[in-house]
Structure formats: structure tokens, C-alpha cells
Enzyme design. Structure first.
Site, PDB file in Angstrom:
ATOM      1  N   ASP A 118       1.129  -0.529   0.216  1.00 39.79           N
ATOM      2  CA  ASP A 118       0.142   0.401   0.190  1.00 39.79           C
ATOM      3  C   ASP A 118       0.466   0.879   0.016  1.00 39.79           C
ATOM      4  O   ASP A 118       1.801   1.207   1.139  1.00 39.79           O
ATOM      5  CB  ASP A 118      -0.794   0.210   1.252  1.00 39.79           C
ATOM      6  N   TYR A 169       2.883   9.910  -0.469  1.00 38.71           N
ATOM      7  CA  TYR A 169       3.806   9.337   0.592  1.00 38.71           C
ATOM      8  C   TYR A 169       4.705  10.141   0.109  1.00 38.71           C
ATOM      9  O   TYR A 169       6.146   9.184   0.553  1.00 38.71           O
ATOM     10  CB  TYR A 169       4.298   7.949   0.621  1.00 38.71           C
ATOM     11  N   LYS A 191      -2.587   6.124  -4.469  1.00 32.63           N
ATOM     12  CA  LYS A 191      -4.009   6.918  -4.080  1.00 32.63           C
ATOM     13  C   LYS A 191      -3.566   8.137  -4.792  1.00 32.63           C
ATOM     14  O   LYS A 191      -2.542   8.817  -4.777  1.00 32.63           O
ATOM     15  CB  LYS A 191      -3.964   6.936  -1.962  1.00 32.63           C
ATOM     16  N   HIS A 230      -7.775  10.229  -1.594  1.00 33.08           N
ATOM     17  CA  HIS A 230      -6.781   9.426   0.117  1.00 33.08           C
ATOM     18  C   HIS A 230      -8.122  10.631   0.383  1.00 33.08           C
ATOM     19  O   HIS A 230      -7.838   9.779   1.576  1.00 33.08           O
ATOM     20  CB  HIS A 230      -5.737  10.214  -0.339  1.00 33.08           C
TER      21      HIS A 230
END
Ligand code: A2P
Length: 283
Positions: free
Chosen positions: A48, A53, A78, A111
Site C-alpha cells: 500500500d 507518501y 492513492k 486519499h
């Protein structure tokens, strides 16, 4: 669930490995790449990540370099908050795929439902974003589409215009933060709940009841927490960059919590902090 290869089945028939490896806060470069490589070696088949990120390139390198057939690894990413909207979603998805270096994505999530730049028109922004998700899904570029951090009012608003019901809602779920209303609203539509921060971002380790349970079952606090998550019907996404912990967090299938102990853990209140309010996040 018997092993990391056991799956949940999404409402569109796609199967998804029952534990995912979380990469939030795994730094781009050596750290994230090594963590994902170690996770794949330990048997995880579900990774994931997210554009936000900043580690999609490292995750992609680890997946591509693993020697494991692409079809055996489930990869989620996401959509970043600033990219909501129809055209910008399509462009953002292309960039995500370029960074991952993959042809198709297994799961793509919105997200956050109410990013700061869209606070005055989040319903319209989500409707346009979701239209792009549906088209990417129907074009076969994504196997499943879903949402993250959506509370019942966000889901209700999305479903007013959605043609395809989301297959997943990824939210913060751990002992003491069970988000009961969001779980019930998601389940009403057969939406699978994925649990991020299933260890309460580390706060679970100081909870006395969890320490008692770990001693009782001869497992660690992390394993008891993740087992609780699985028995709740959630799909936990534990994050670690420590190889021994990555392996430890996968050893969940040689014990089961009794119903009484499940109830005690589920009854914990406010021991691990709470999910951020998606209508108030500053990003
Ligand atoms: P680290 O990455 O340094 O190993 P969550 O998944 O709830 O977000 O929790 C992640 C946090 O918990 C990270 O700080 C991670 O540290 C730590 N962690 C993950 N697995 C374990 C474990 N088995 N034992 C102790 N700490 C862990």
C-alpha cells in the site's frame, strides 16, 4: 484466513490479500525500497502506497525487482489532495503509473474526501474525481477503485452521482479507534474496510490489556492487534521499516482470539488516539 495469501473478495469479484504492507512514512529511496523488498521476501503480496507518501518510485522498483510475477502482487496507490477533479485525476494517475513503472494498478483510492483546497466544493470535486476513477477502471487500467478517510456523509454525497460503488474504504482502525458509524455505513454497501495505523502508529504497545493478551496467547502486542483487526473483518496495513518486525507482523495465522477477548479489545476506549477529522485537515 490461513496465510498472507488468503484473500478477501471485493464486491466486483477481485481478490485482495488479507494483510497489506503499509509504506506511510517509509522514506523514498533505500528505506522504502528495502522495506518493500523485505516484506515481499517475508511473503506479503499486498503493498500500500500513495502519491502523497513520495515513495512510489521506490515501491515500484522493489515490486519490479522482486522476481515475483506481477499478477501475484496487489499494489494500491492513492490520489493526492491537490489533484482532485476530472482532468487532474487522469493526469495524476498517469504520473503515479510512471513513478511505479507498472502497466496496471490493482487499487486506486481517493486519499481524502475534503482536502483544504476544495473545502468549499468538495462534493463536486469528488464527483468529478470519481468519474475519472470510473473511466480508468472501465478502461482496465485499475482492477478496483475506492476511497480513504471517507465518513458516512462523504460516502452518501459520492453515491449521489457514482455509477460504481467504491470497493474499499481505507480508514484509521485500531483498538480504541473503531469508527463504528463509518464501518457500518461502508458495510451497508459491501465496501471492504482497510485498516491503516492498525498499531495506533505505535501507541498500542503501551496498552496494558494488549500486553496482558500478548502474554496470554504467547504472541506479541503487534500480532494480537493485527489478529484482532483480521477477526473484525478488517484488512490491516501494518507499517514497519524494521525487518524483524515486518516478519513478526506477518505471523498471525497460528492462533485465534476468543470471542471474549475480542470483545474486551473492542471495548477499549481512546487508548491509541483518534483519526484526524477529514473535514478539518489542513492539507
Ligand atoms: P518501525 O517502522 O520503526 O519498525 P502503524 O502500522 O499503526 O502505523 O504503526 C507503525 C509504527 O509501529 C512504526 O513506528 C513502526 O516502527 C512500529 N511497529 C511496527 N511493527 C512493530 C512491531 N511488531 N513491534 C514494535 N513496533 C512496531
Amino acid at each position: 484466513m490461513q496465510s498472507l495469501n488468503s484473500t478477501y473478495t471485493l464486491h466486483n469479484g477481485v481478490t485482495i490479500p488479507c494483510v497489506g504492507f503499509g509504506t506511510w512514512q517509509a522514506q523514498d529511496g533505500e528505506q522504502a525500497e528495502t522495506a518493500v523488498r523485505v516484506a515481499l521476501e517475508a511473503g506479503y503480496r499486498h503493498i500500500d502506497t500513495a502519491a502523497a507518501y513520495g515513495n512510489e518510485e521506490s515501491v515500484g522498483r522493489a515490486v519490479r525487482g522482486s522476481g515475483i510475477d506481477r499478477s501475484e502482487i496487489f499494489v494500491t496507490s492513492k490520489l493526492r489532495n491537490p489533484d482532485h477533479g476530472y482532468e487532474s485525476t487522469l493526469a495524476a494517475f498517469d504520473l503515479t503509473m510512471q513513478r511505479l513503472g507498472l502497466d496496471t494498478l490493482d487499487l486506486y483510492l481517493i486519499h481524502w474526501p475534503n482536502p483544504a483546497p476544495f473545502r468549499d466544493n468538495w462534493q463536486e470535486a469528488n464527483a468529478a474525481t470519481w468519474k475519472a476513477f470510473e473511466e480508468l477502471y472501465e478502461a482496465g487500467r485499475i482492477s478496483a477503485i475506492g476511497i480513504s478517510n471517507f465518513r458516512p456523509h462523504h460516502l452518501d454525497a459520492l453515491l449521489k452521482t457514482a455509477r460504481i460503488i467504491p470497493m474499499v474504504n481505507q480508514i484509521r482502525l485500531c483498538p480504541g479507534d473503531t469508527q463504528d458509524e463509518t464501518v457500518a455505513a461502508s458495510r451497508k454497501h459491501n465496501i471492504l474496510l482497510e485498516a491503516y495505523s492498525p498499531l495506533g502508529t505505535g501507541k498500542i504497545f503501551g496498552v496494558p490489556l494488549m500486553q496482558e493478551m500478548a502474554a496470554k496467547y504467547g504472541k506479541t502486542v503487534a500480532q494480537v492487534s493485527l489478529r484482532w483487526s483480521l477477526q473484525m473483518g478488517f484488512l490491516p496495513l501494518p507499517k514497519s521499516t524494521t525487518p524483524s518486525r515486518i516478519k513478526e507482523n506477518a505471523e498471525l495465522f497460528d492462533f485465534a482470539l476468543s470471542q471474549e477477548d475480542m470483545d474486551r479489545i473492542t471495548g477499549l476506549k481512546d487508548c491509541c488516539g483518534k483519526a484526524s477529522d477529514p473535514d478539518k485537515i489542513p492539507f
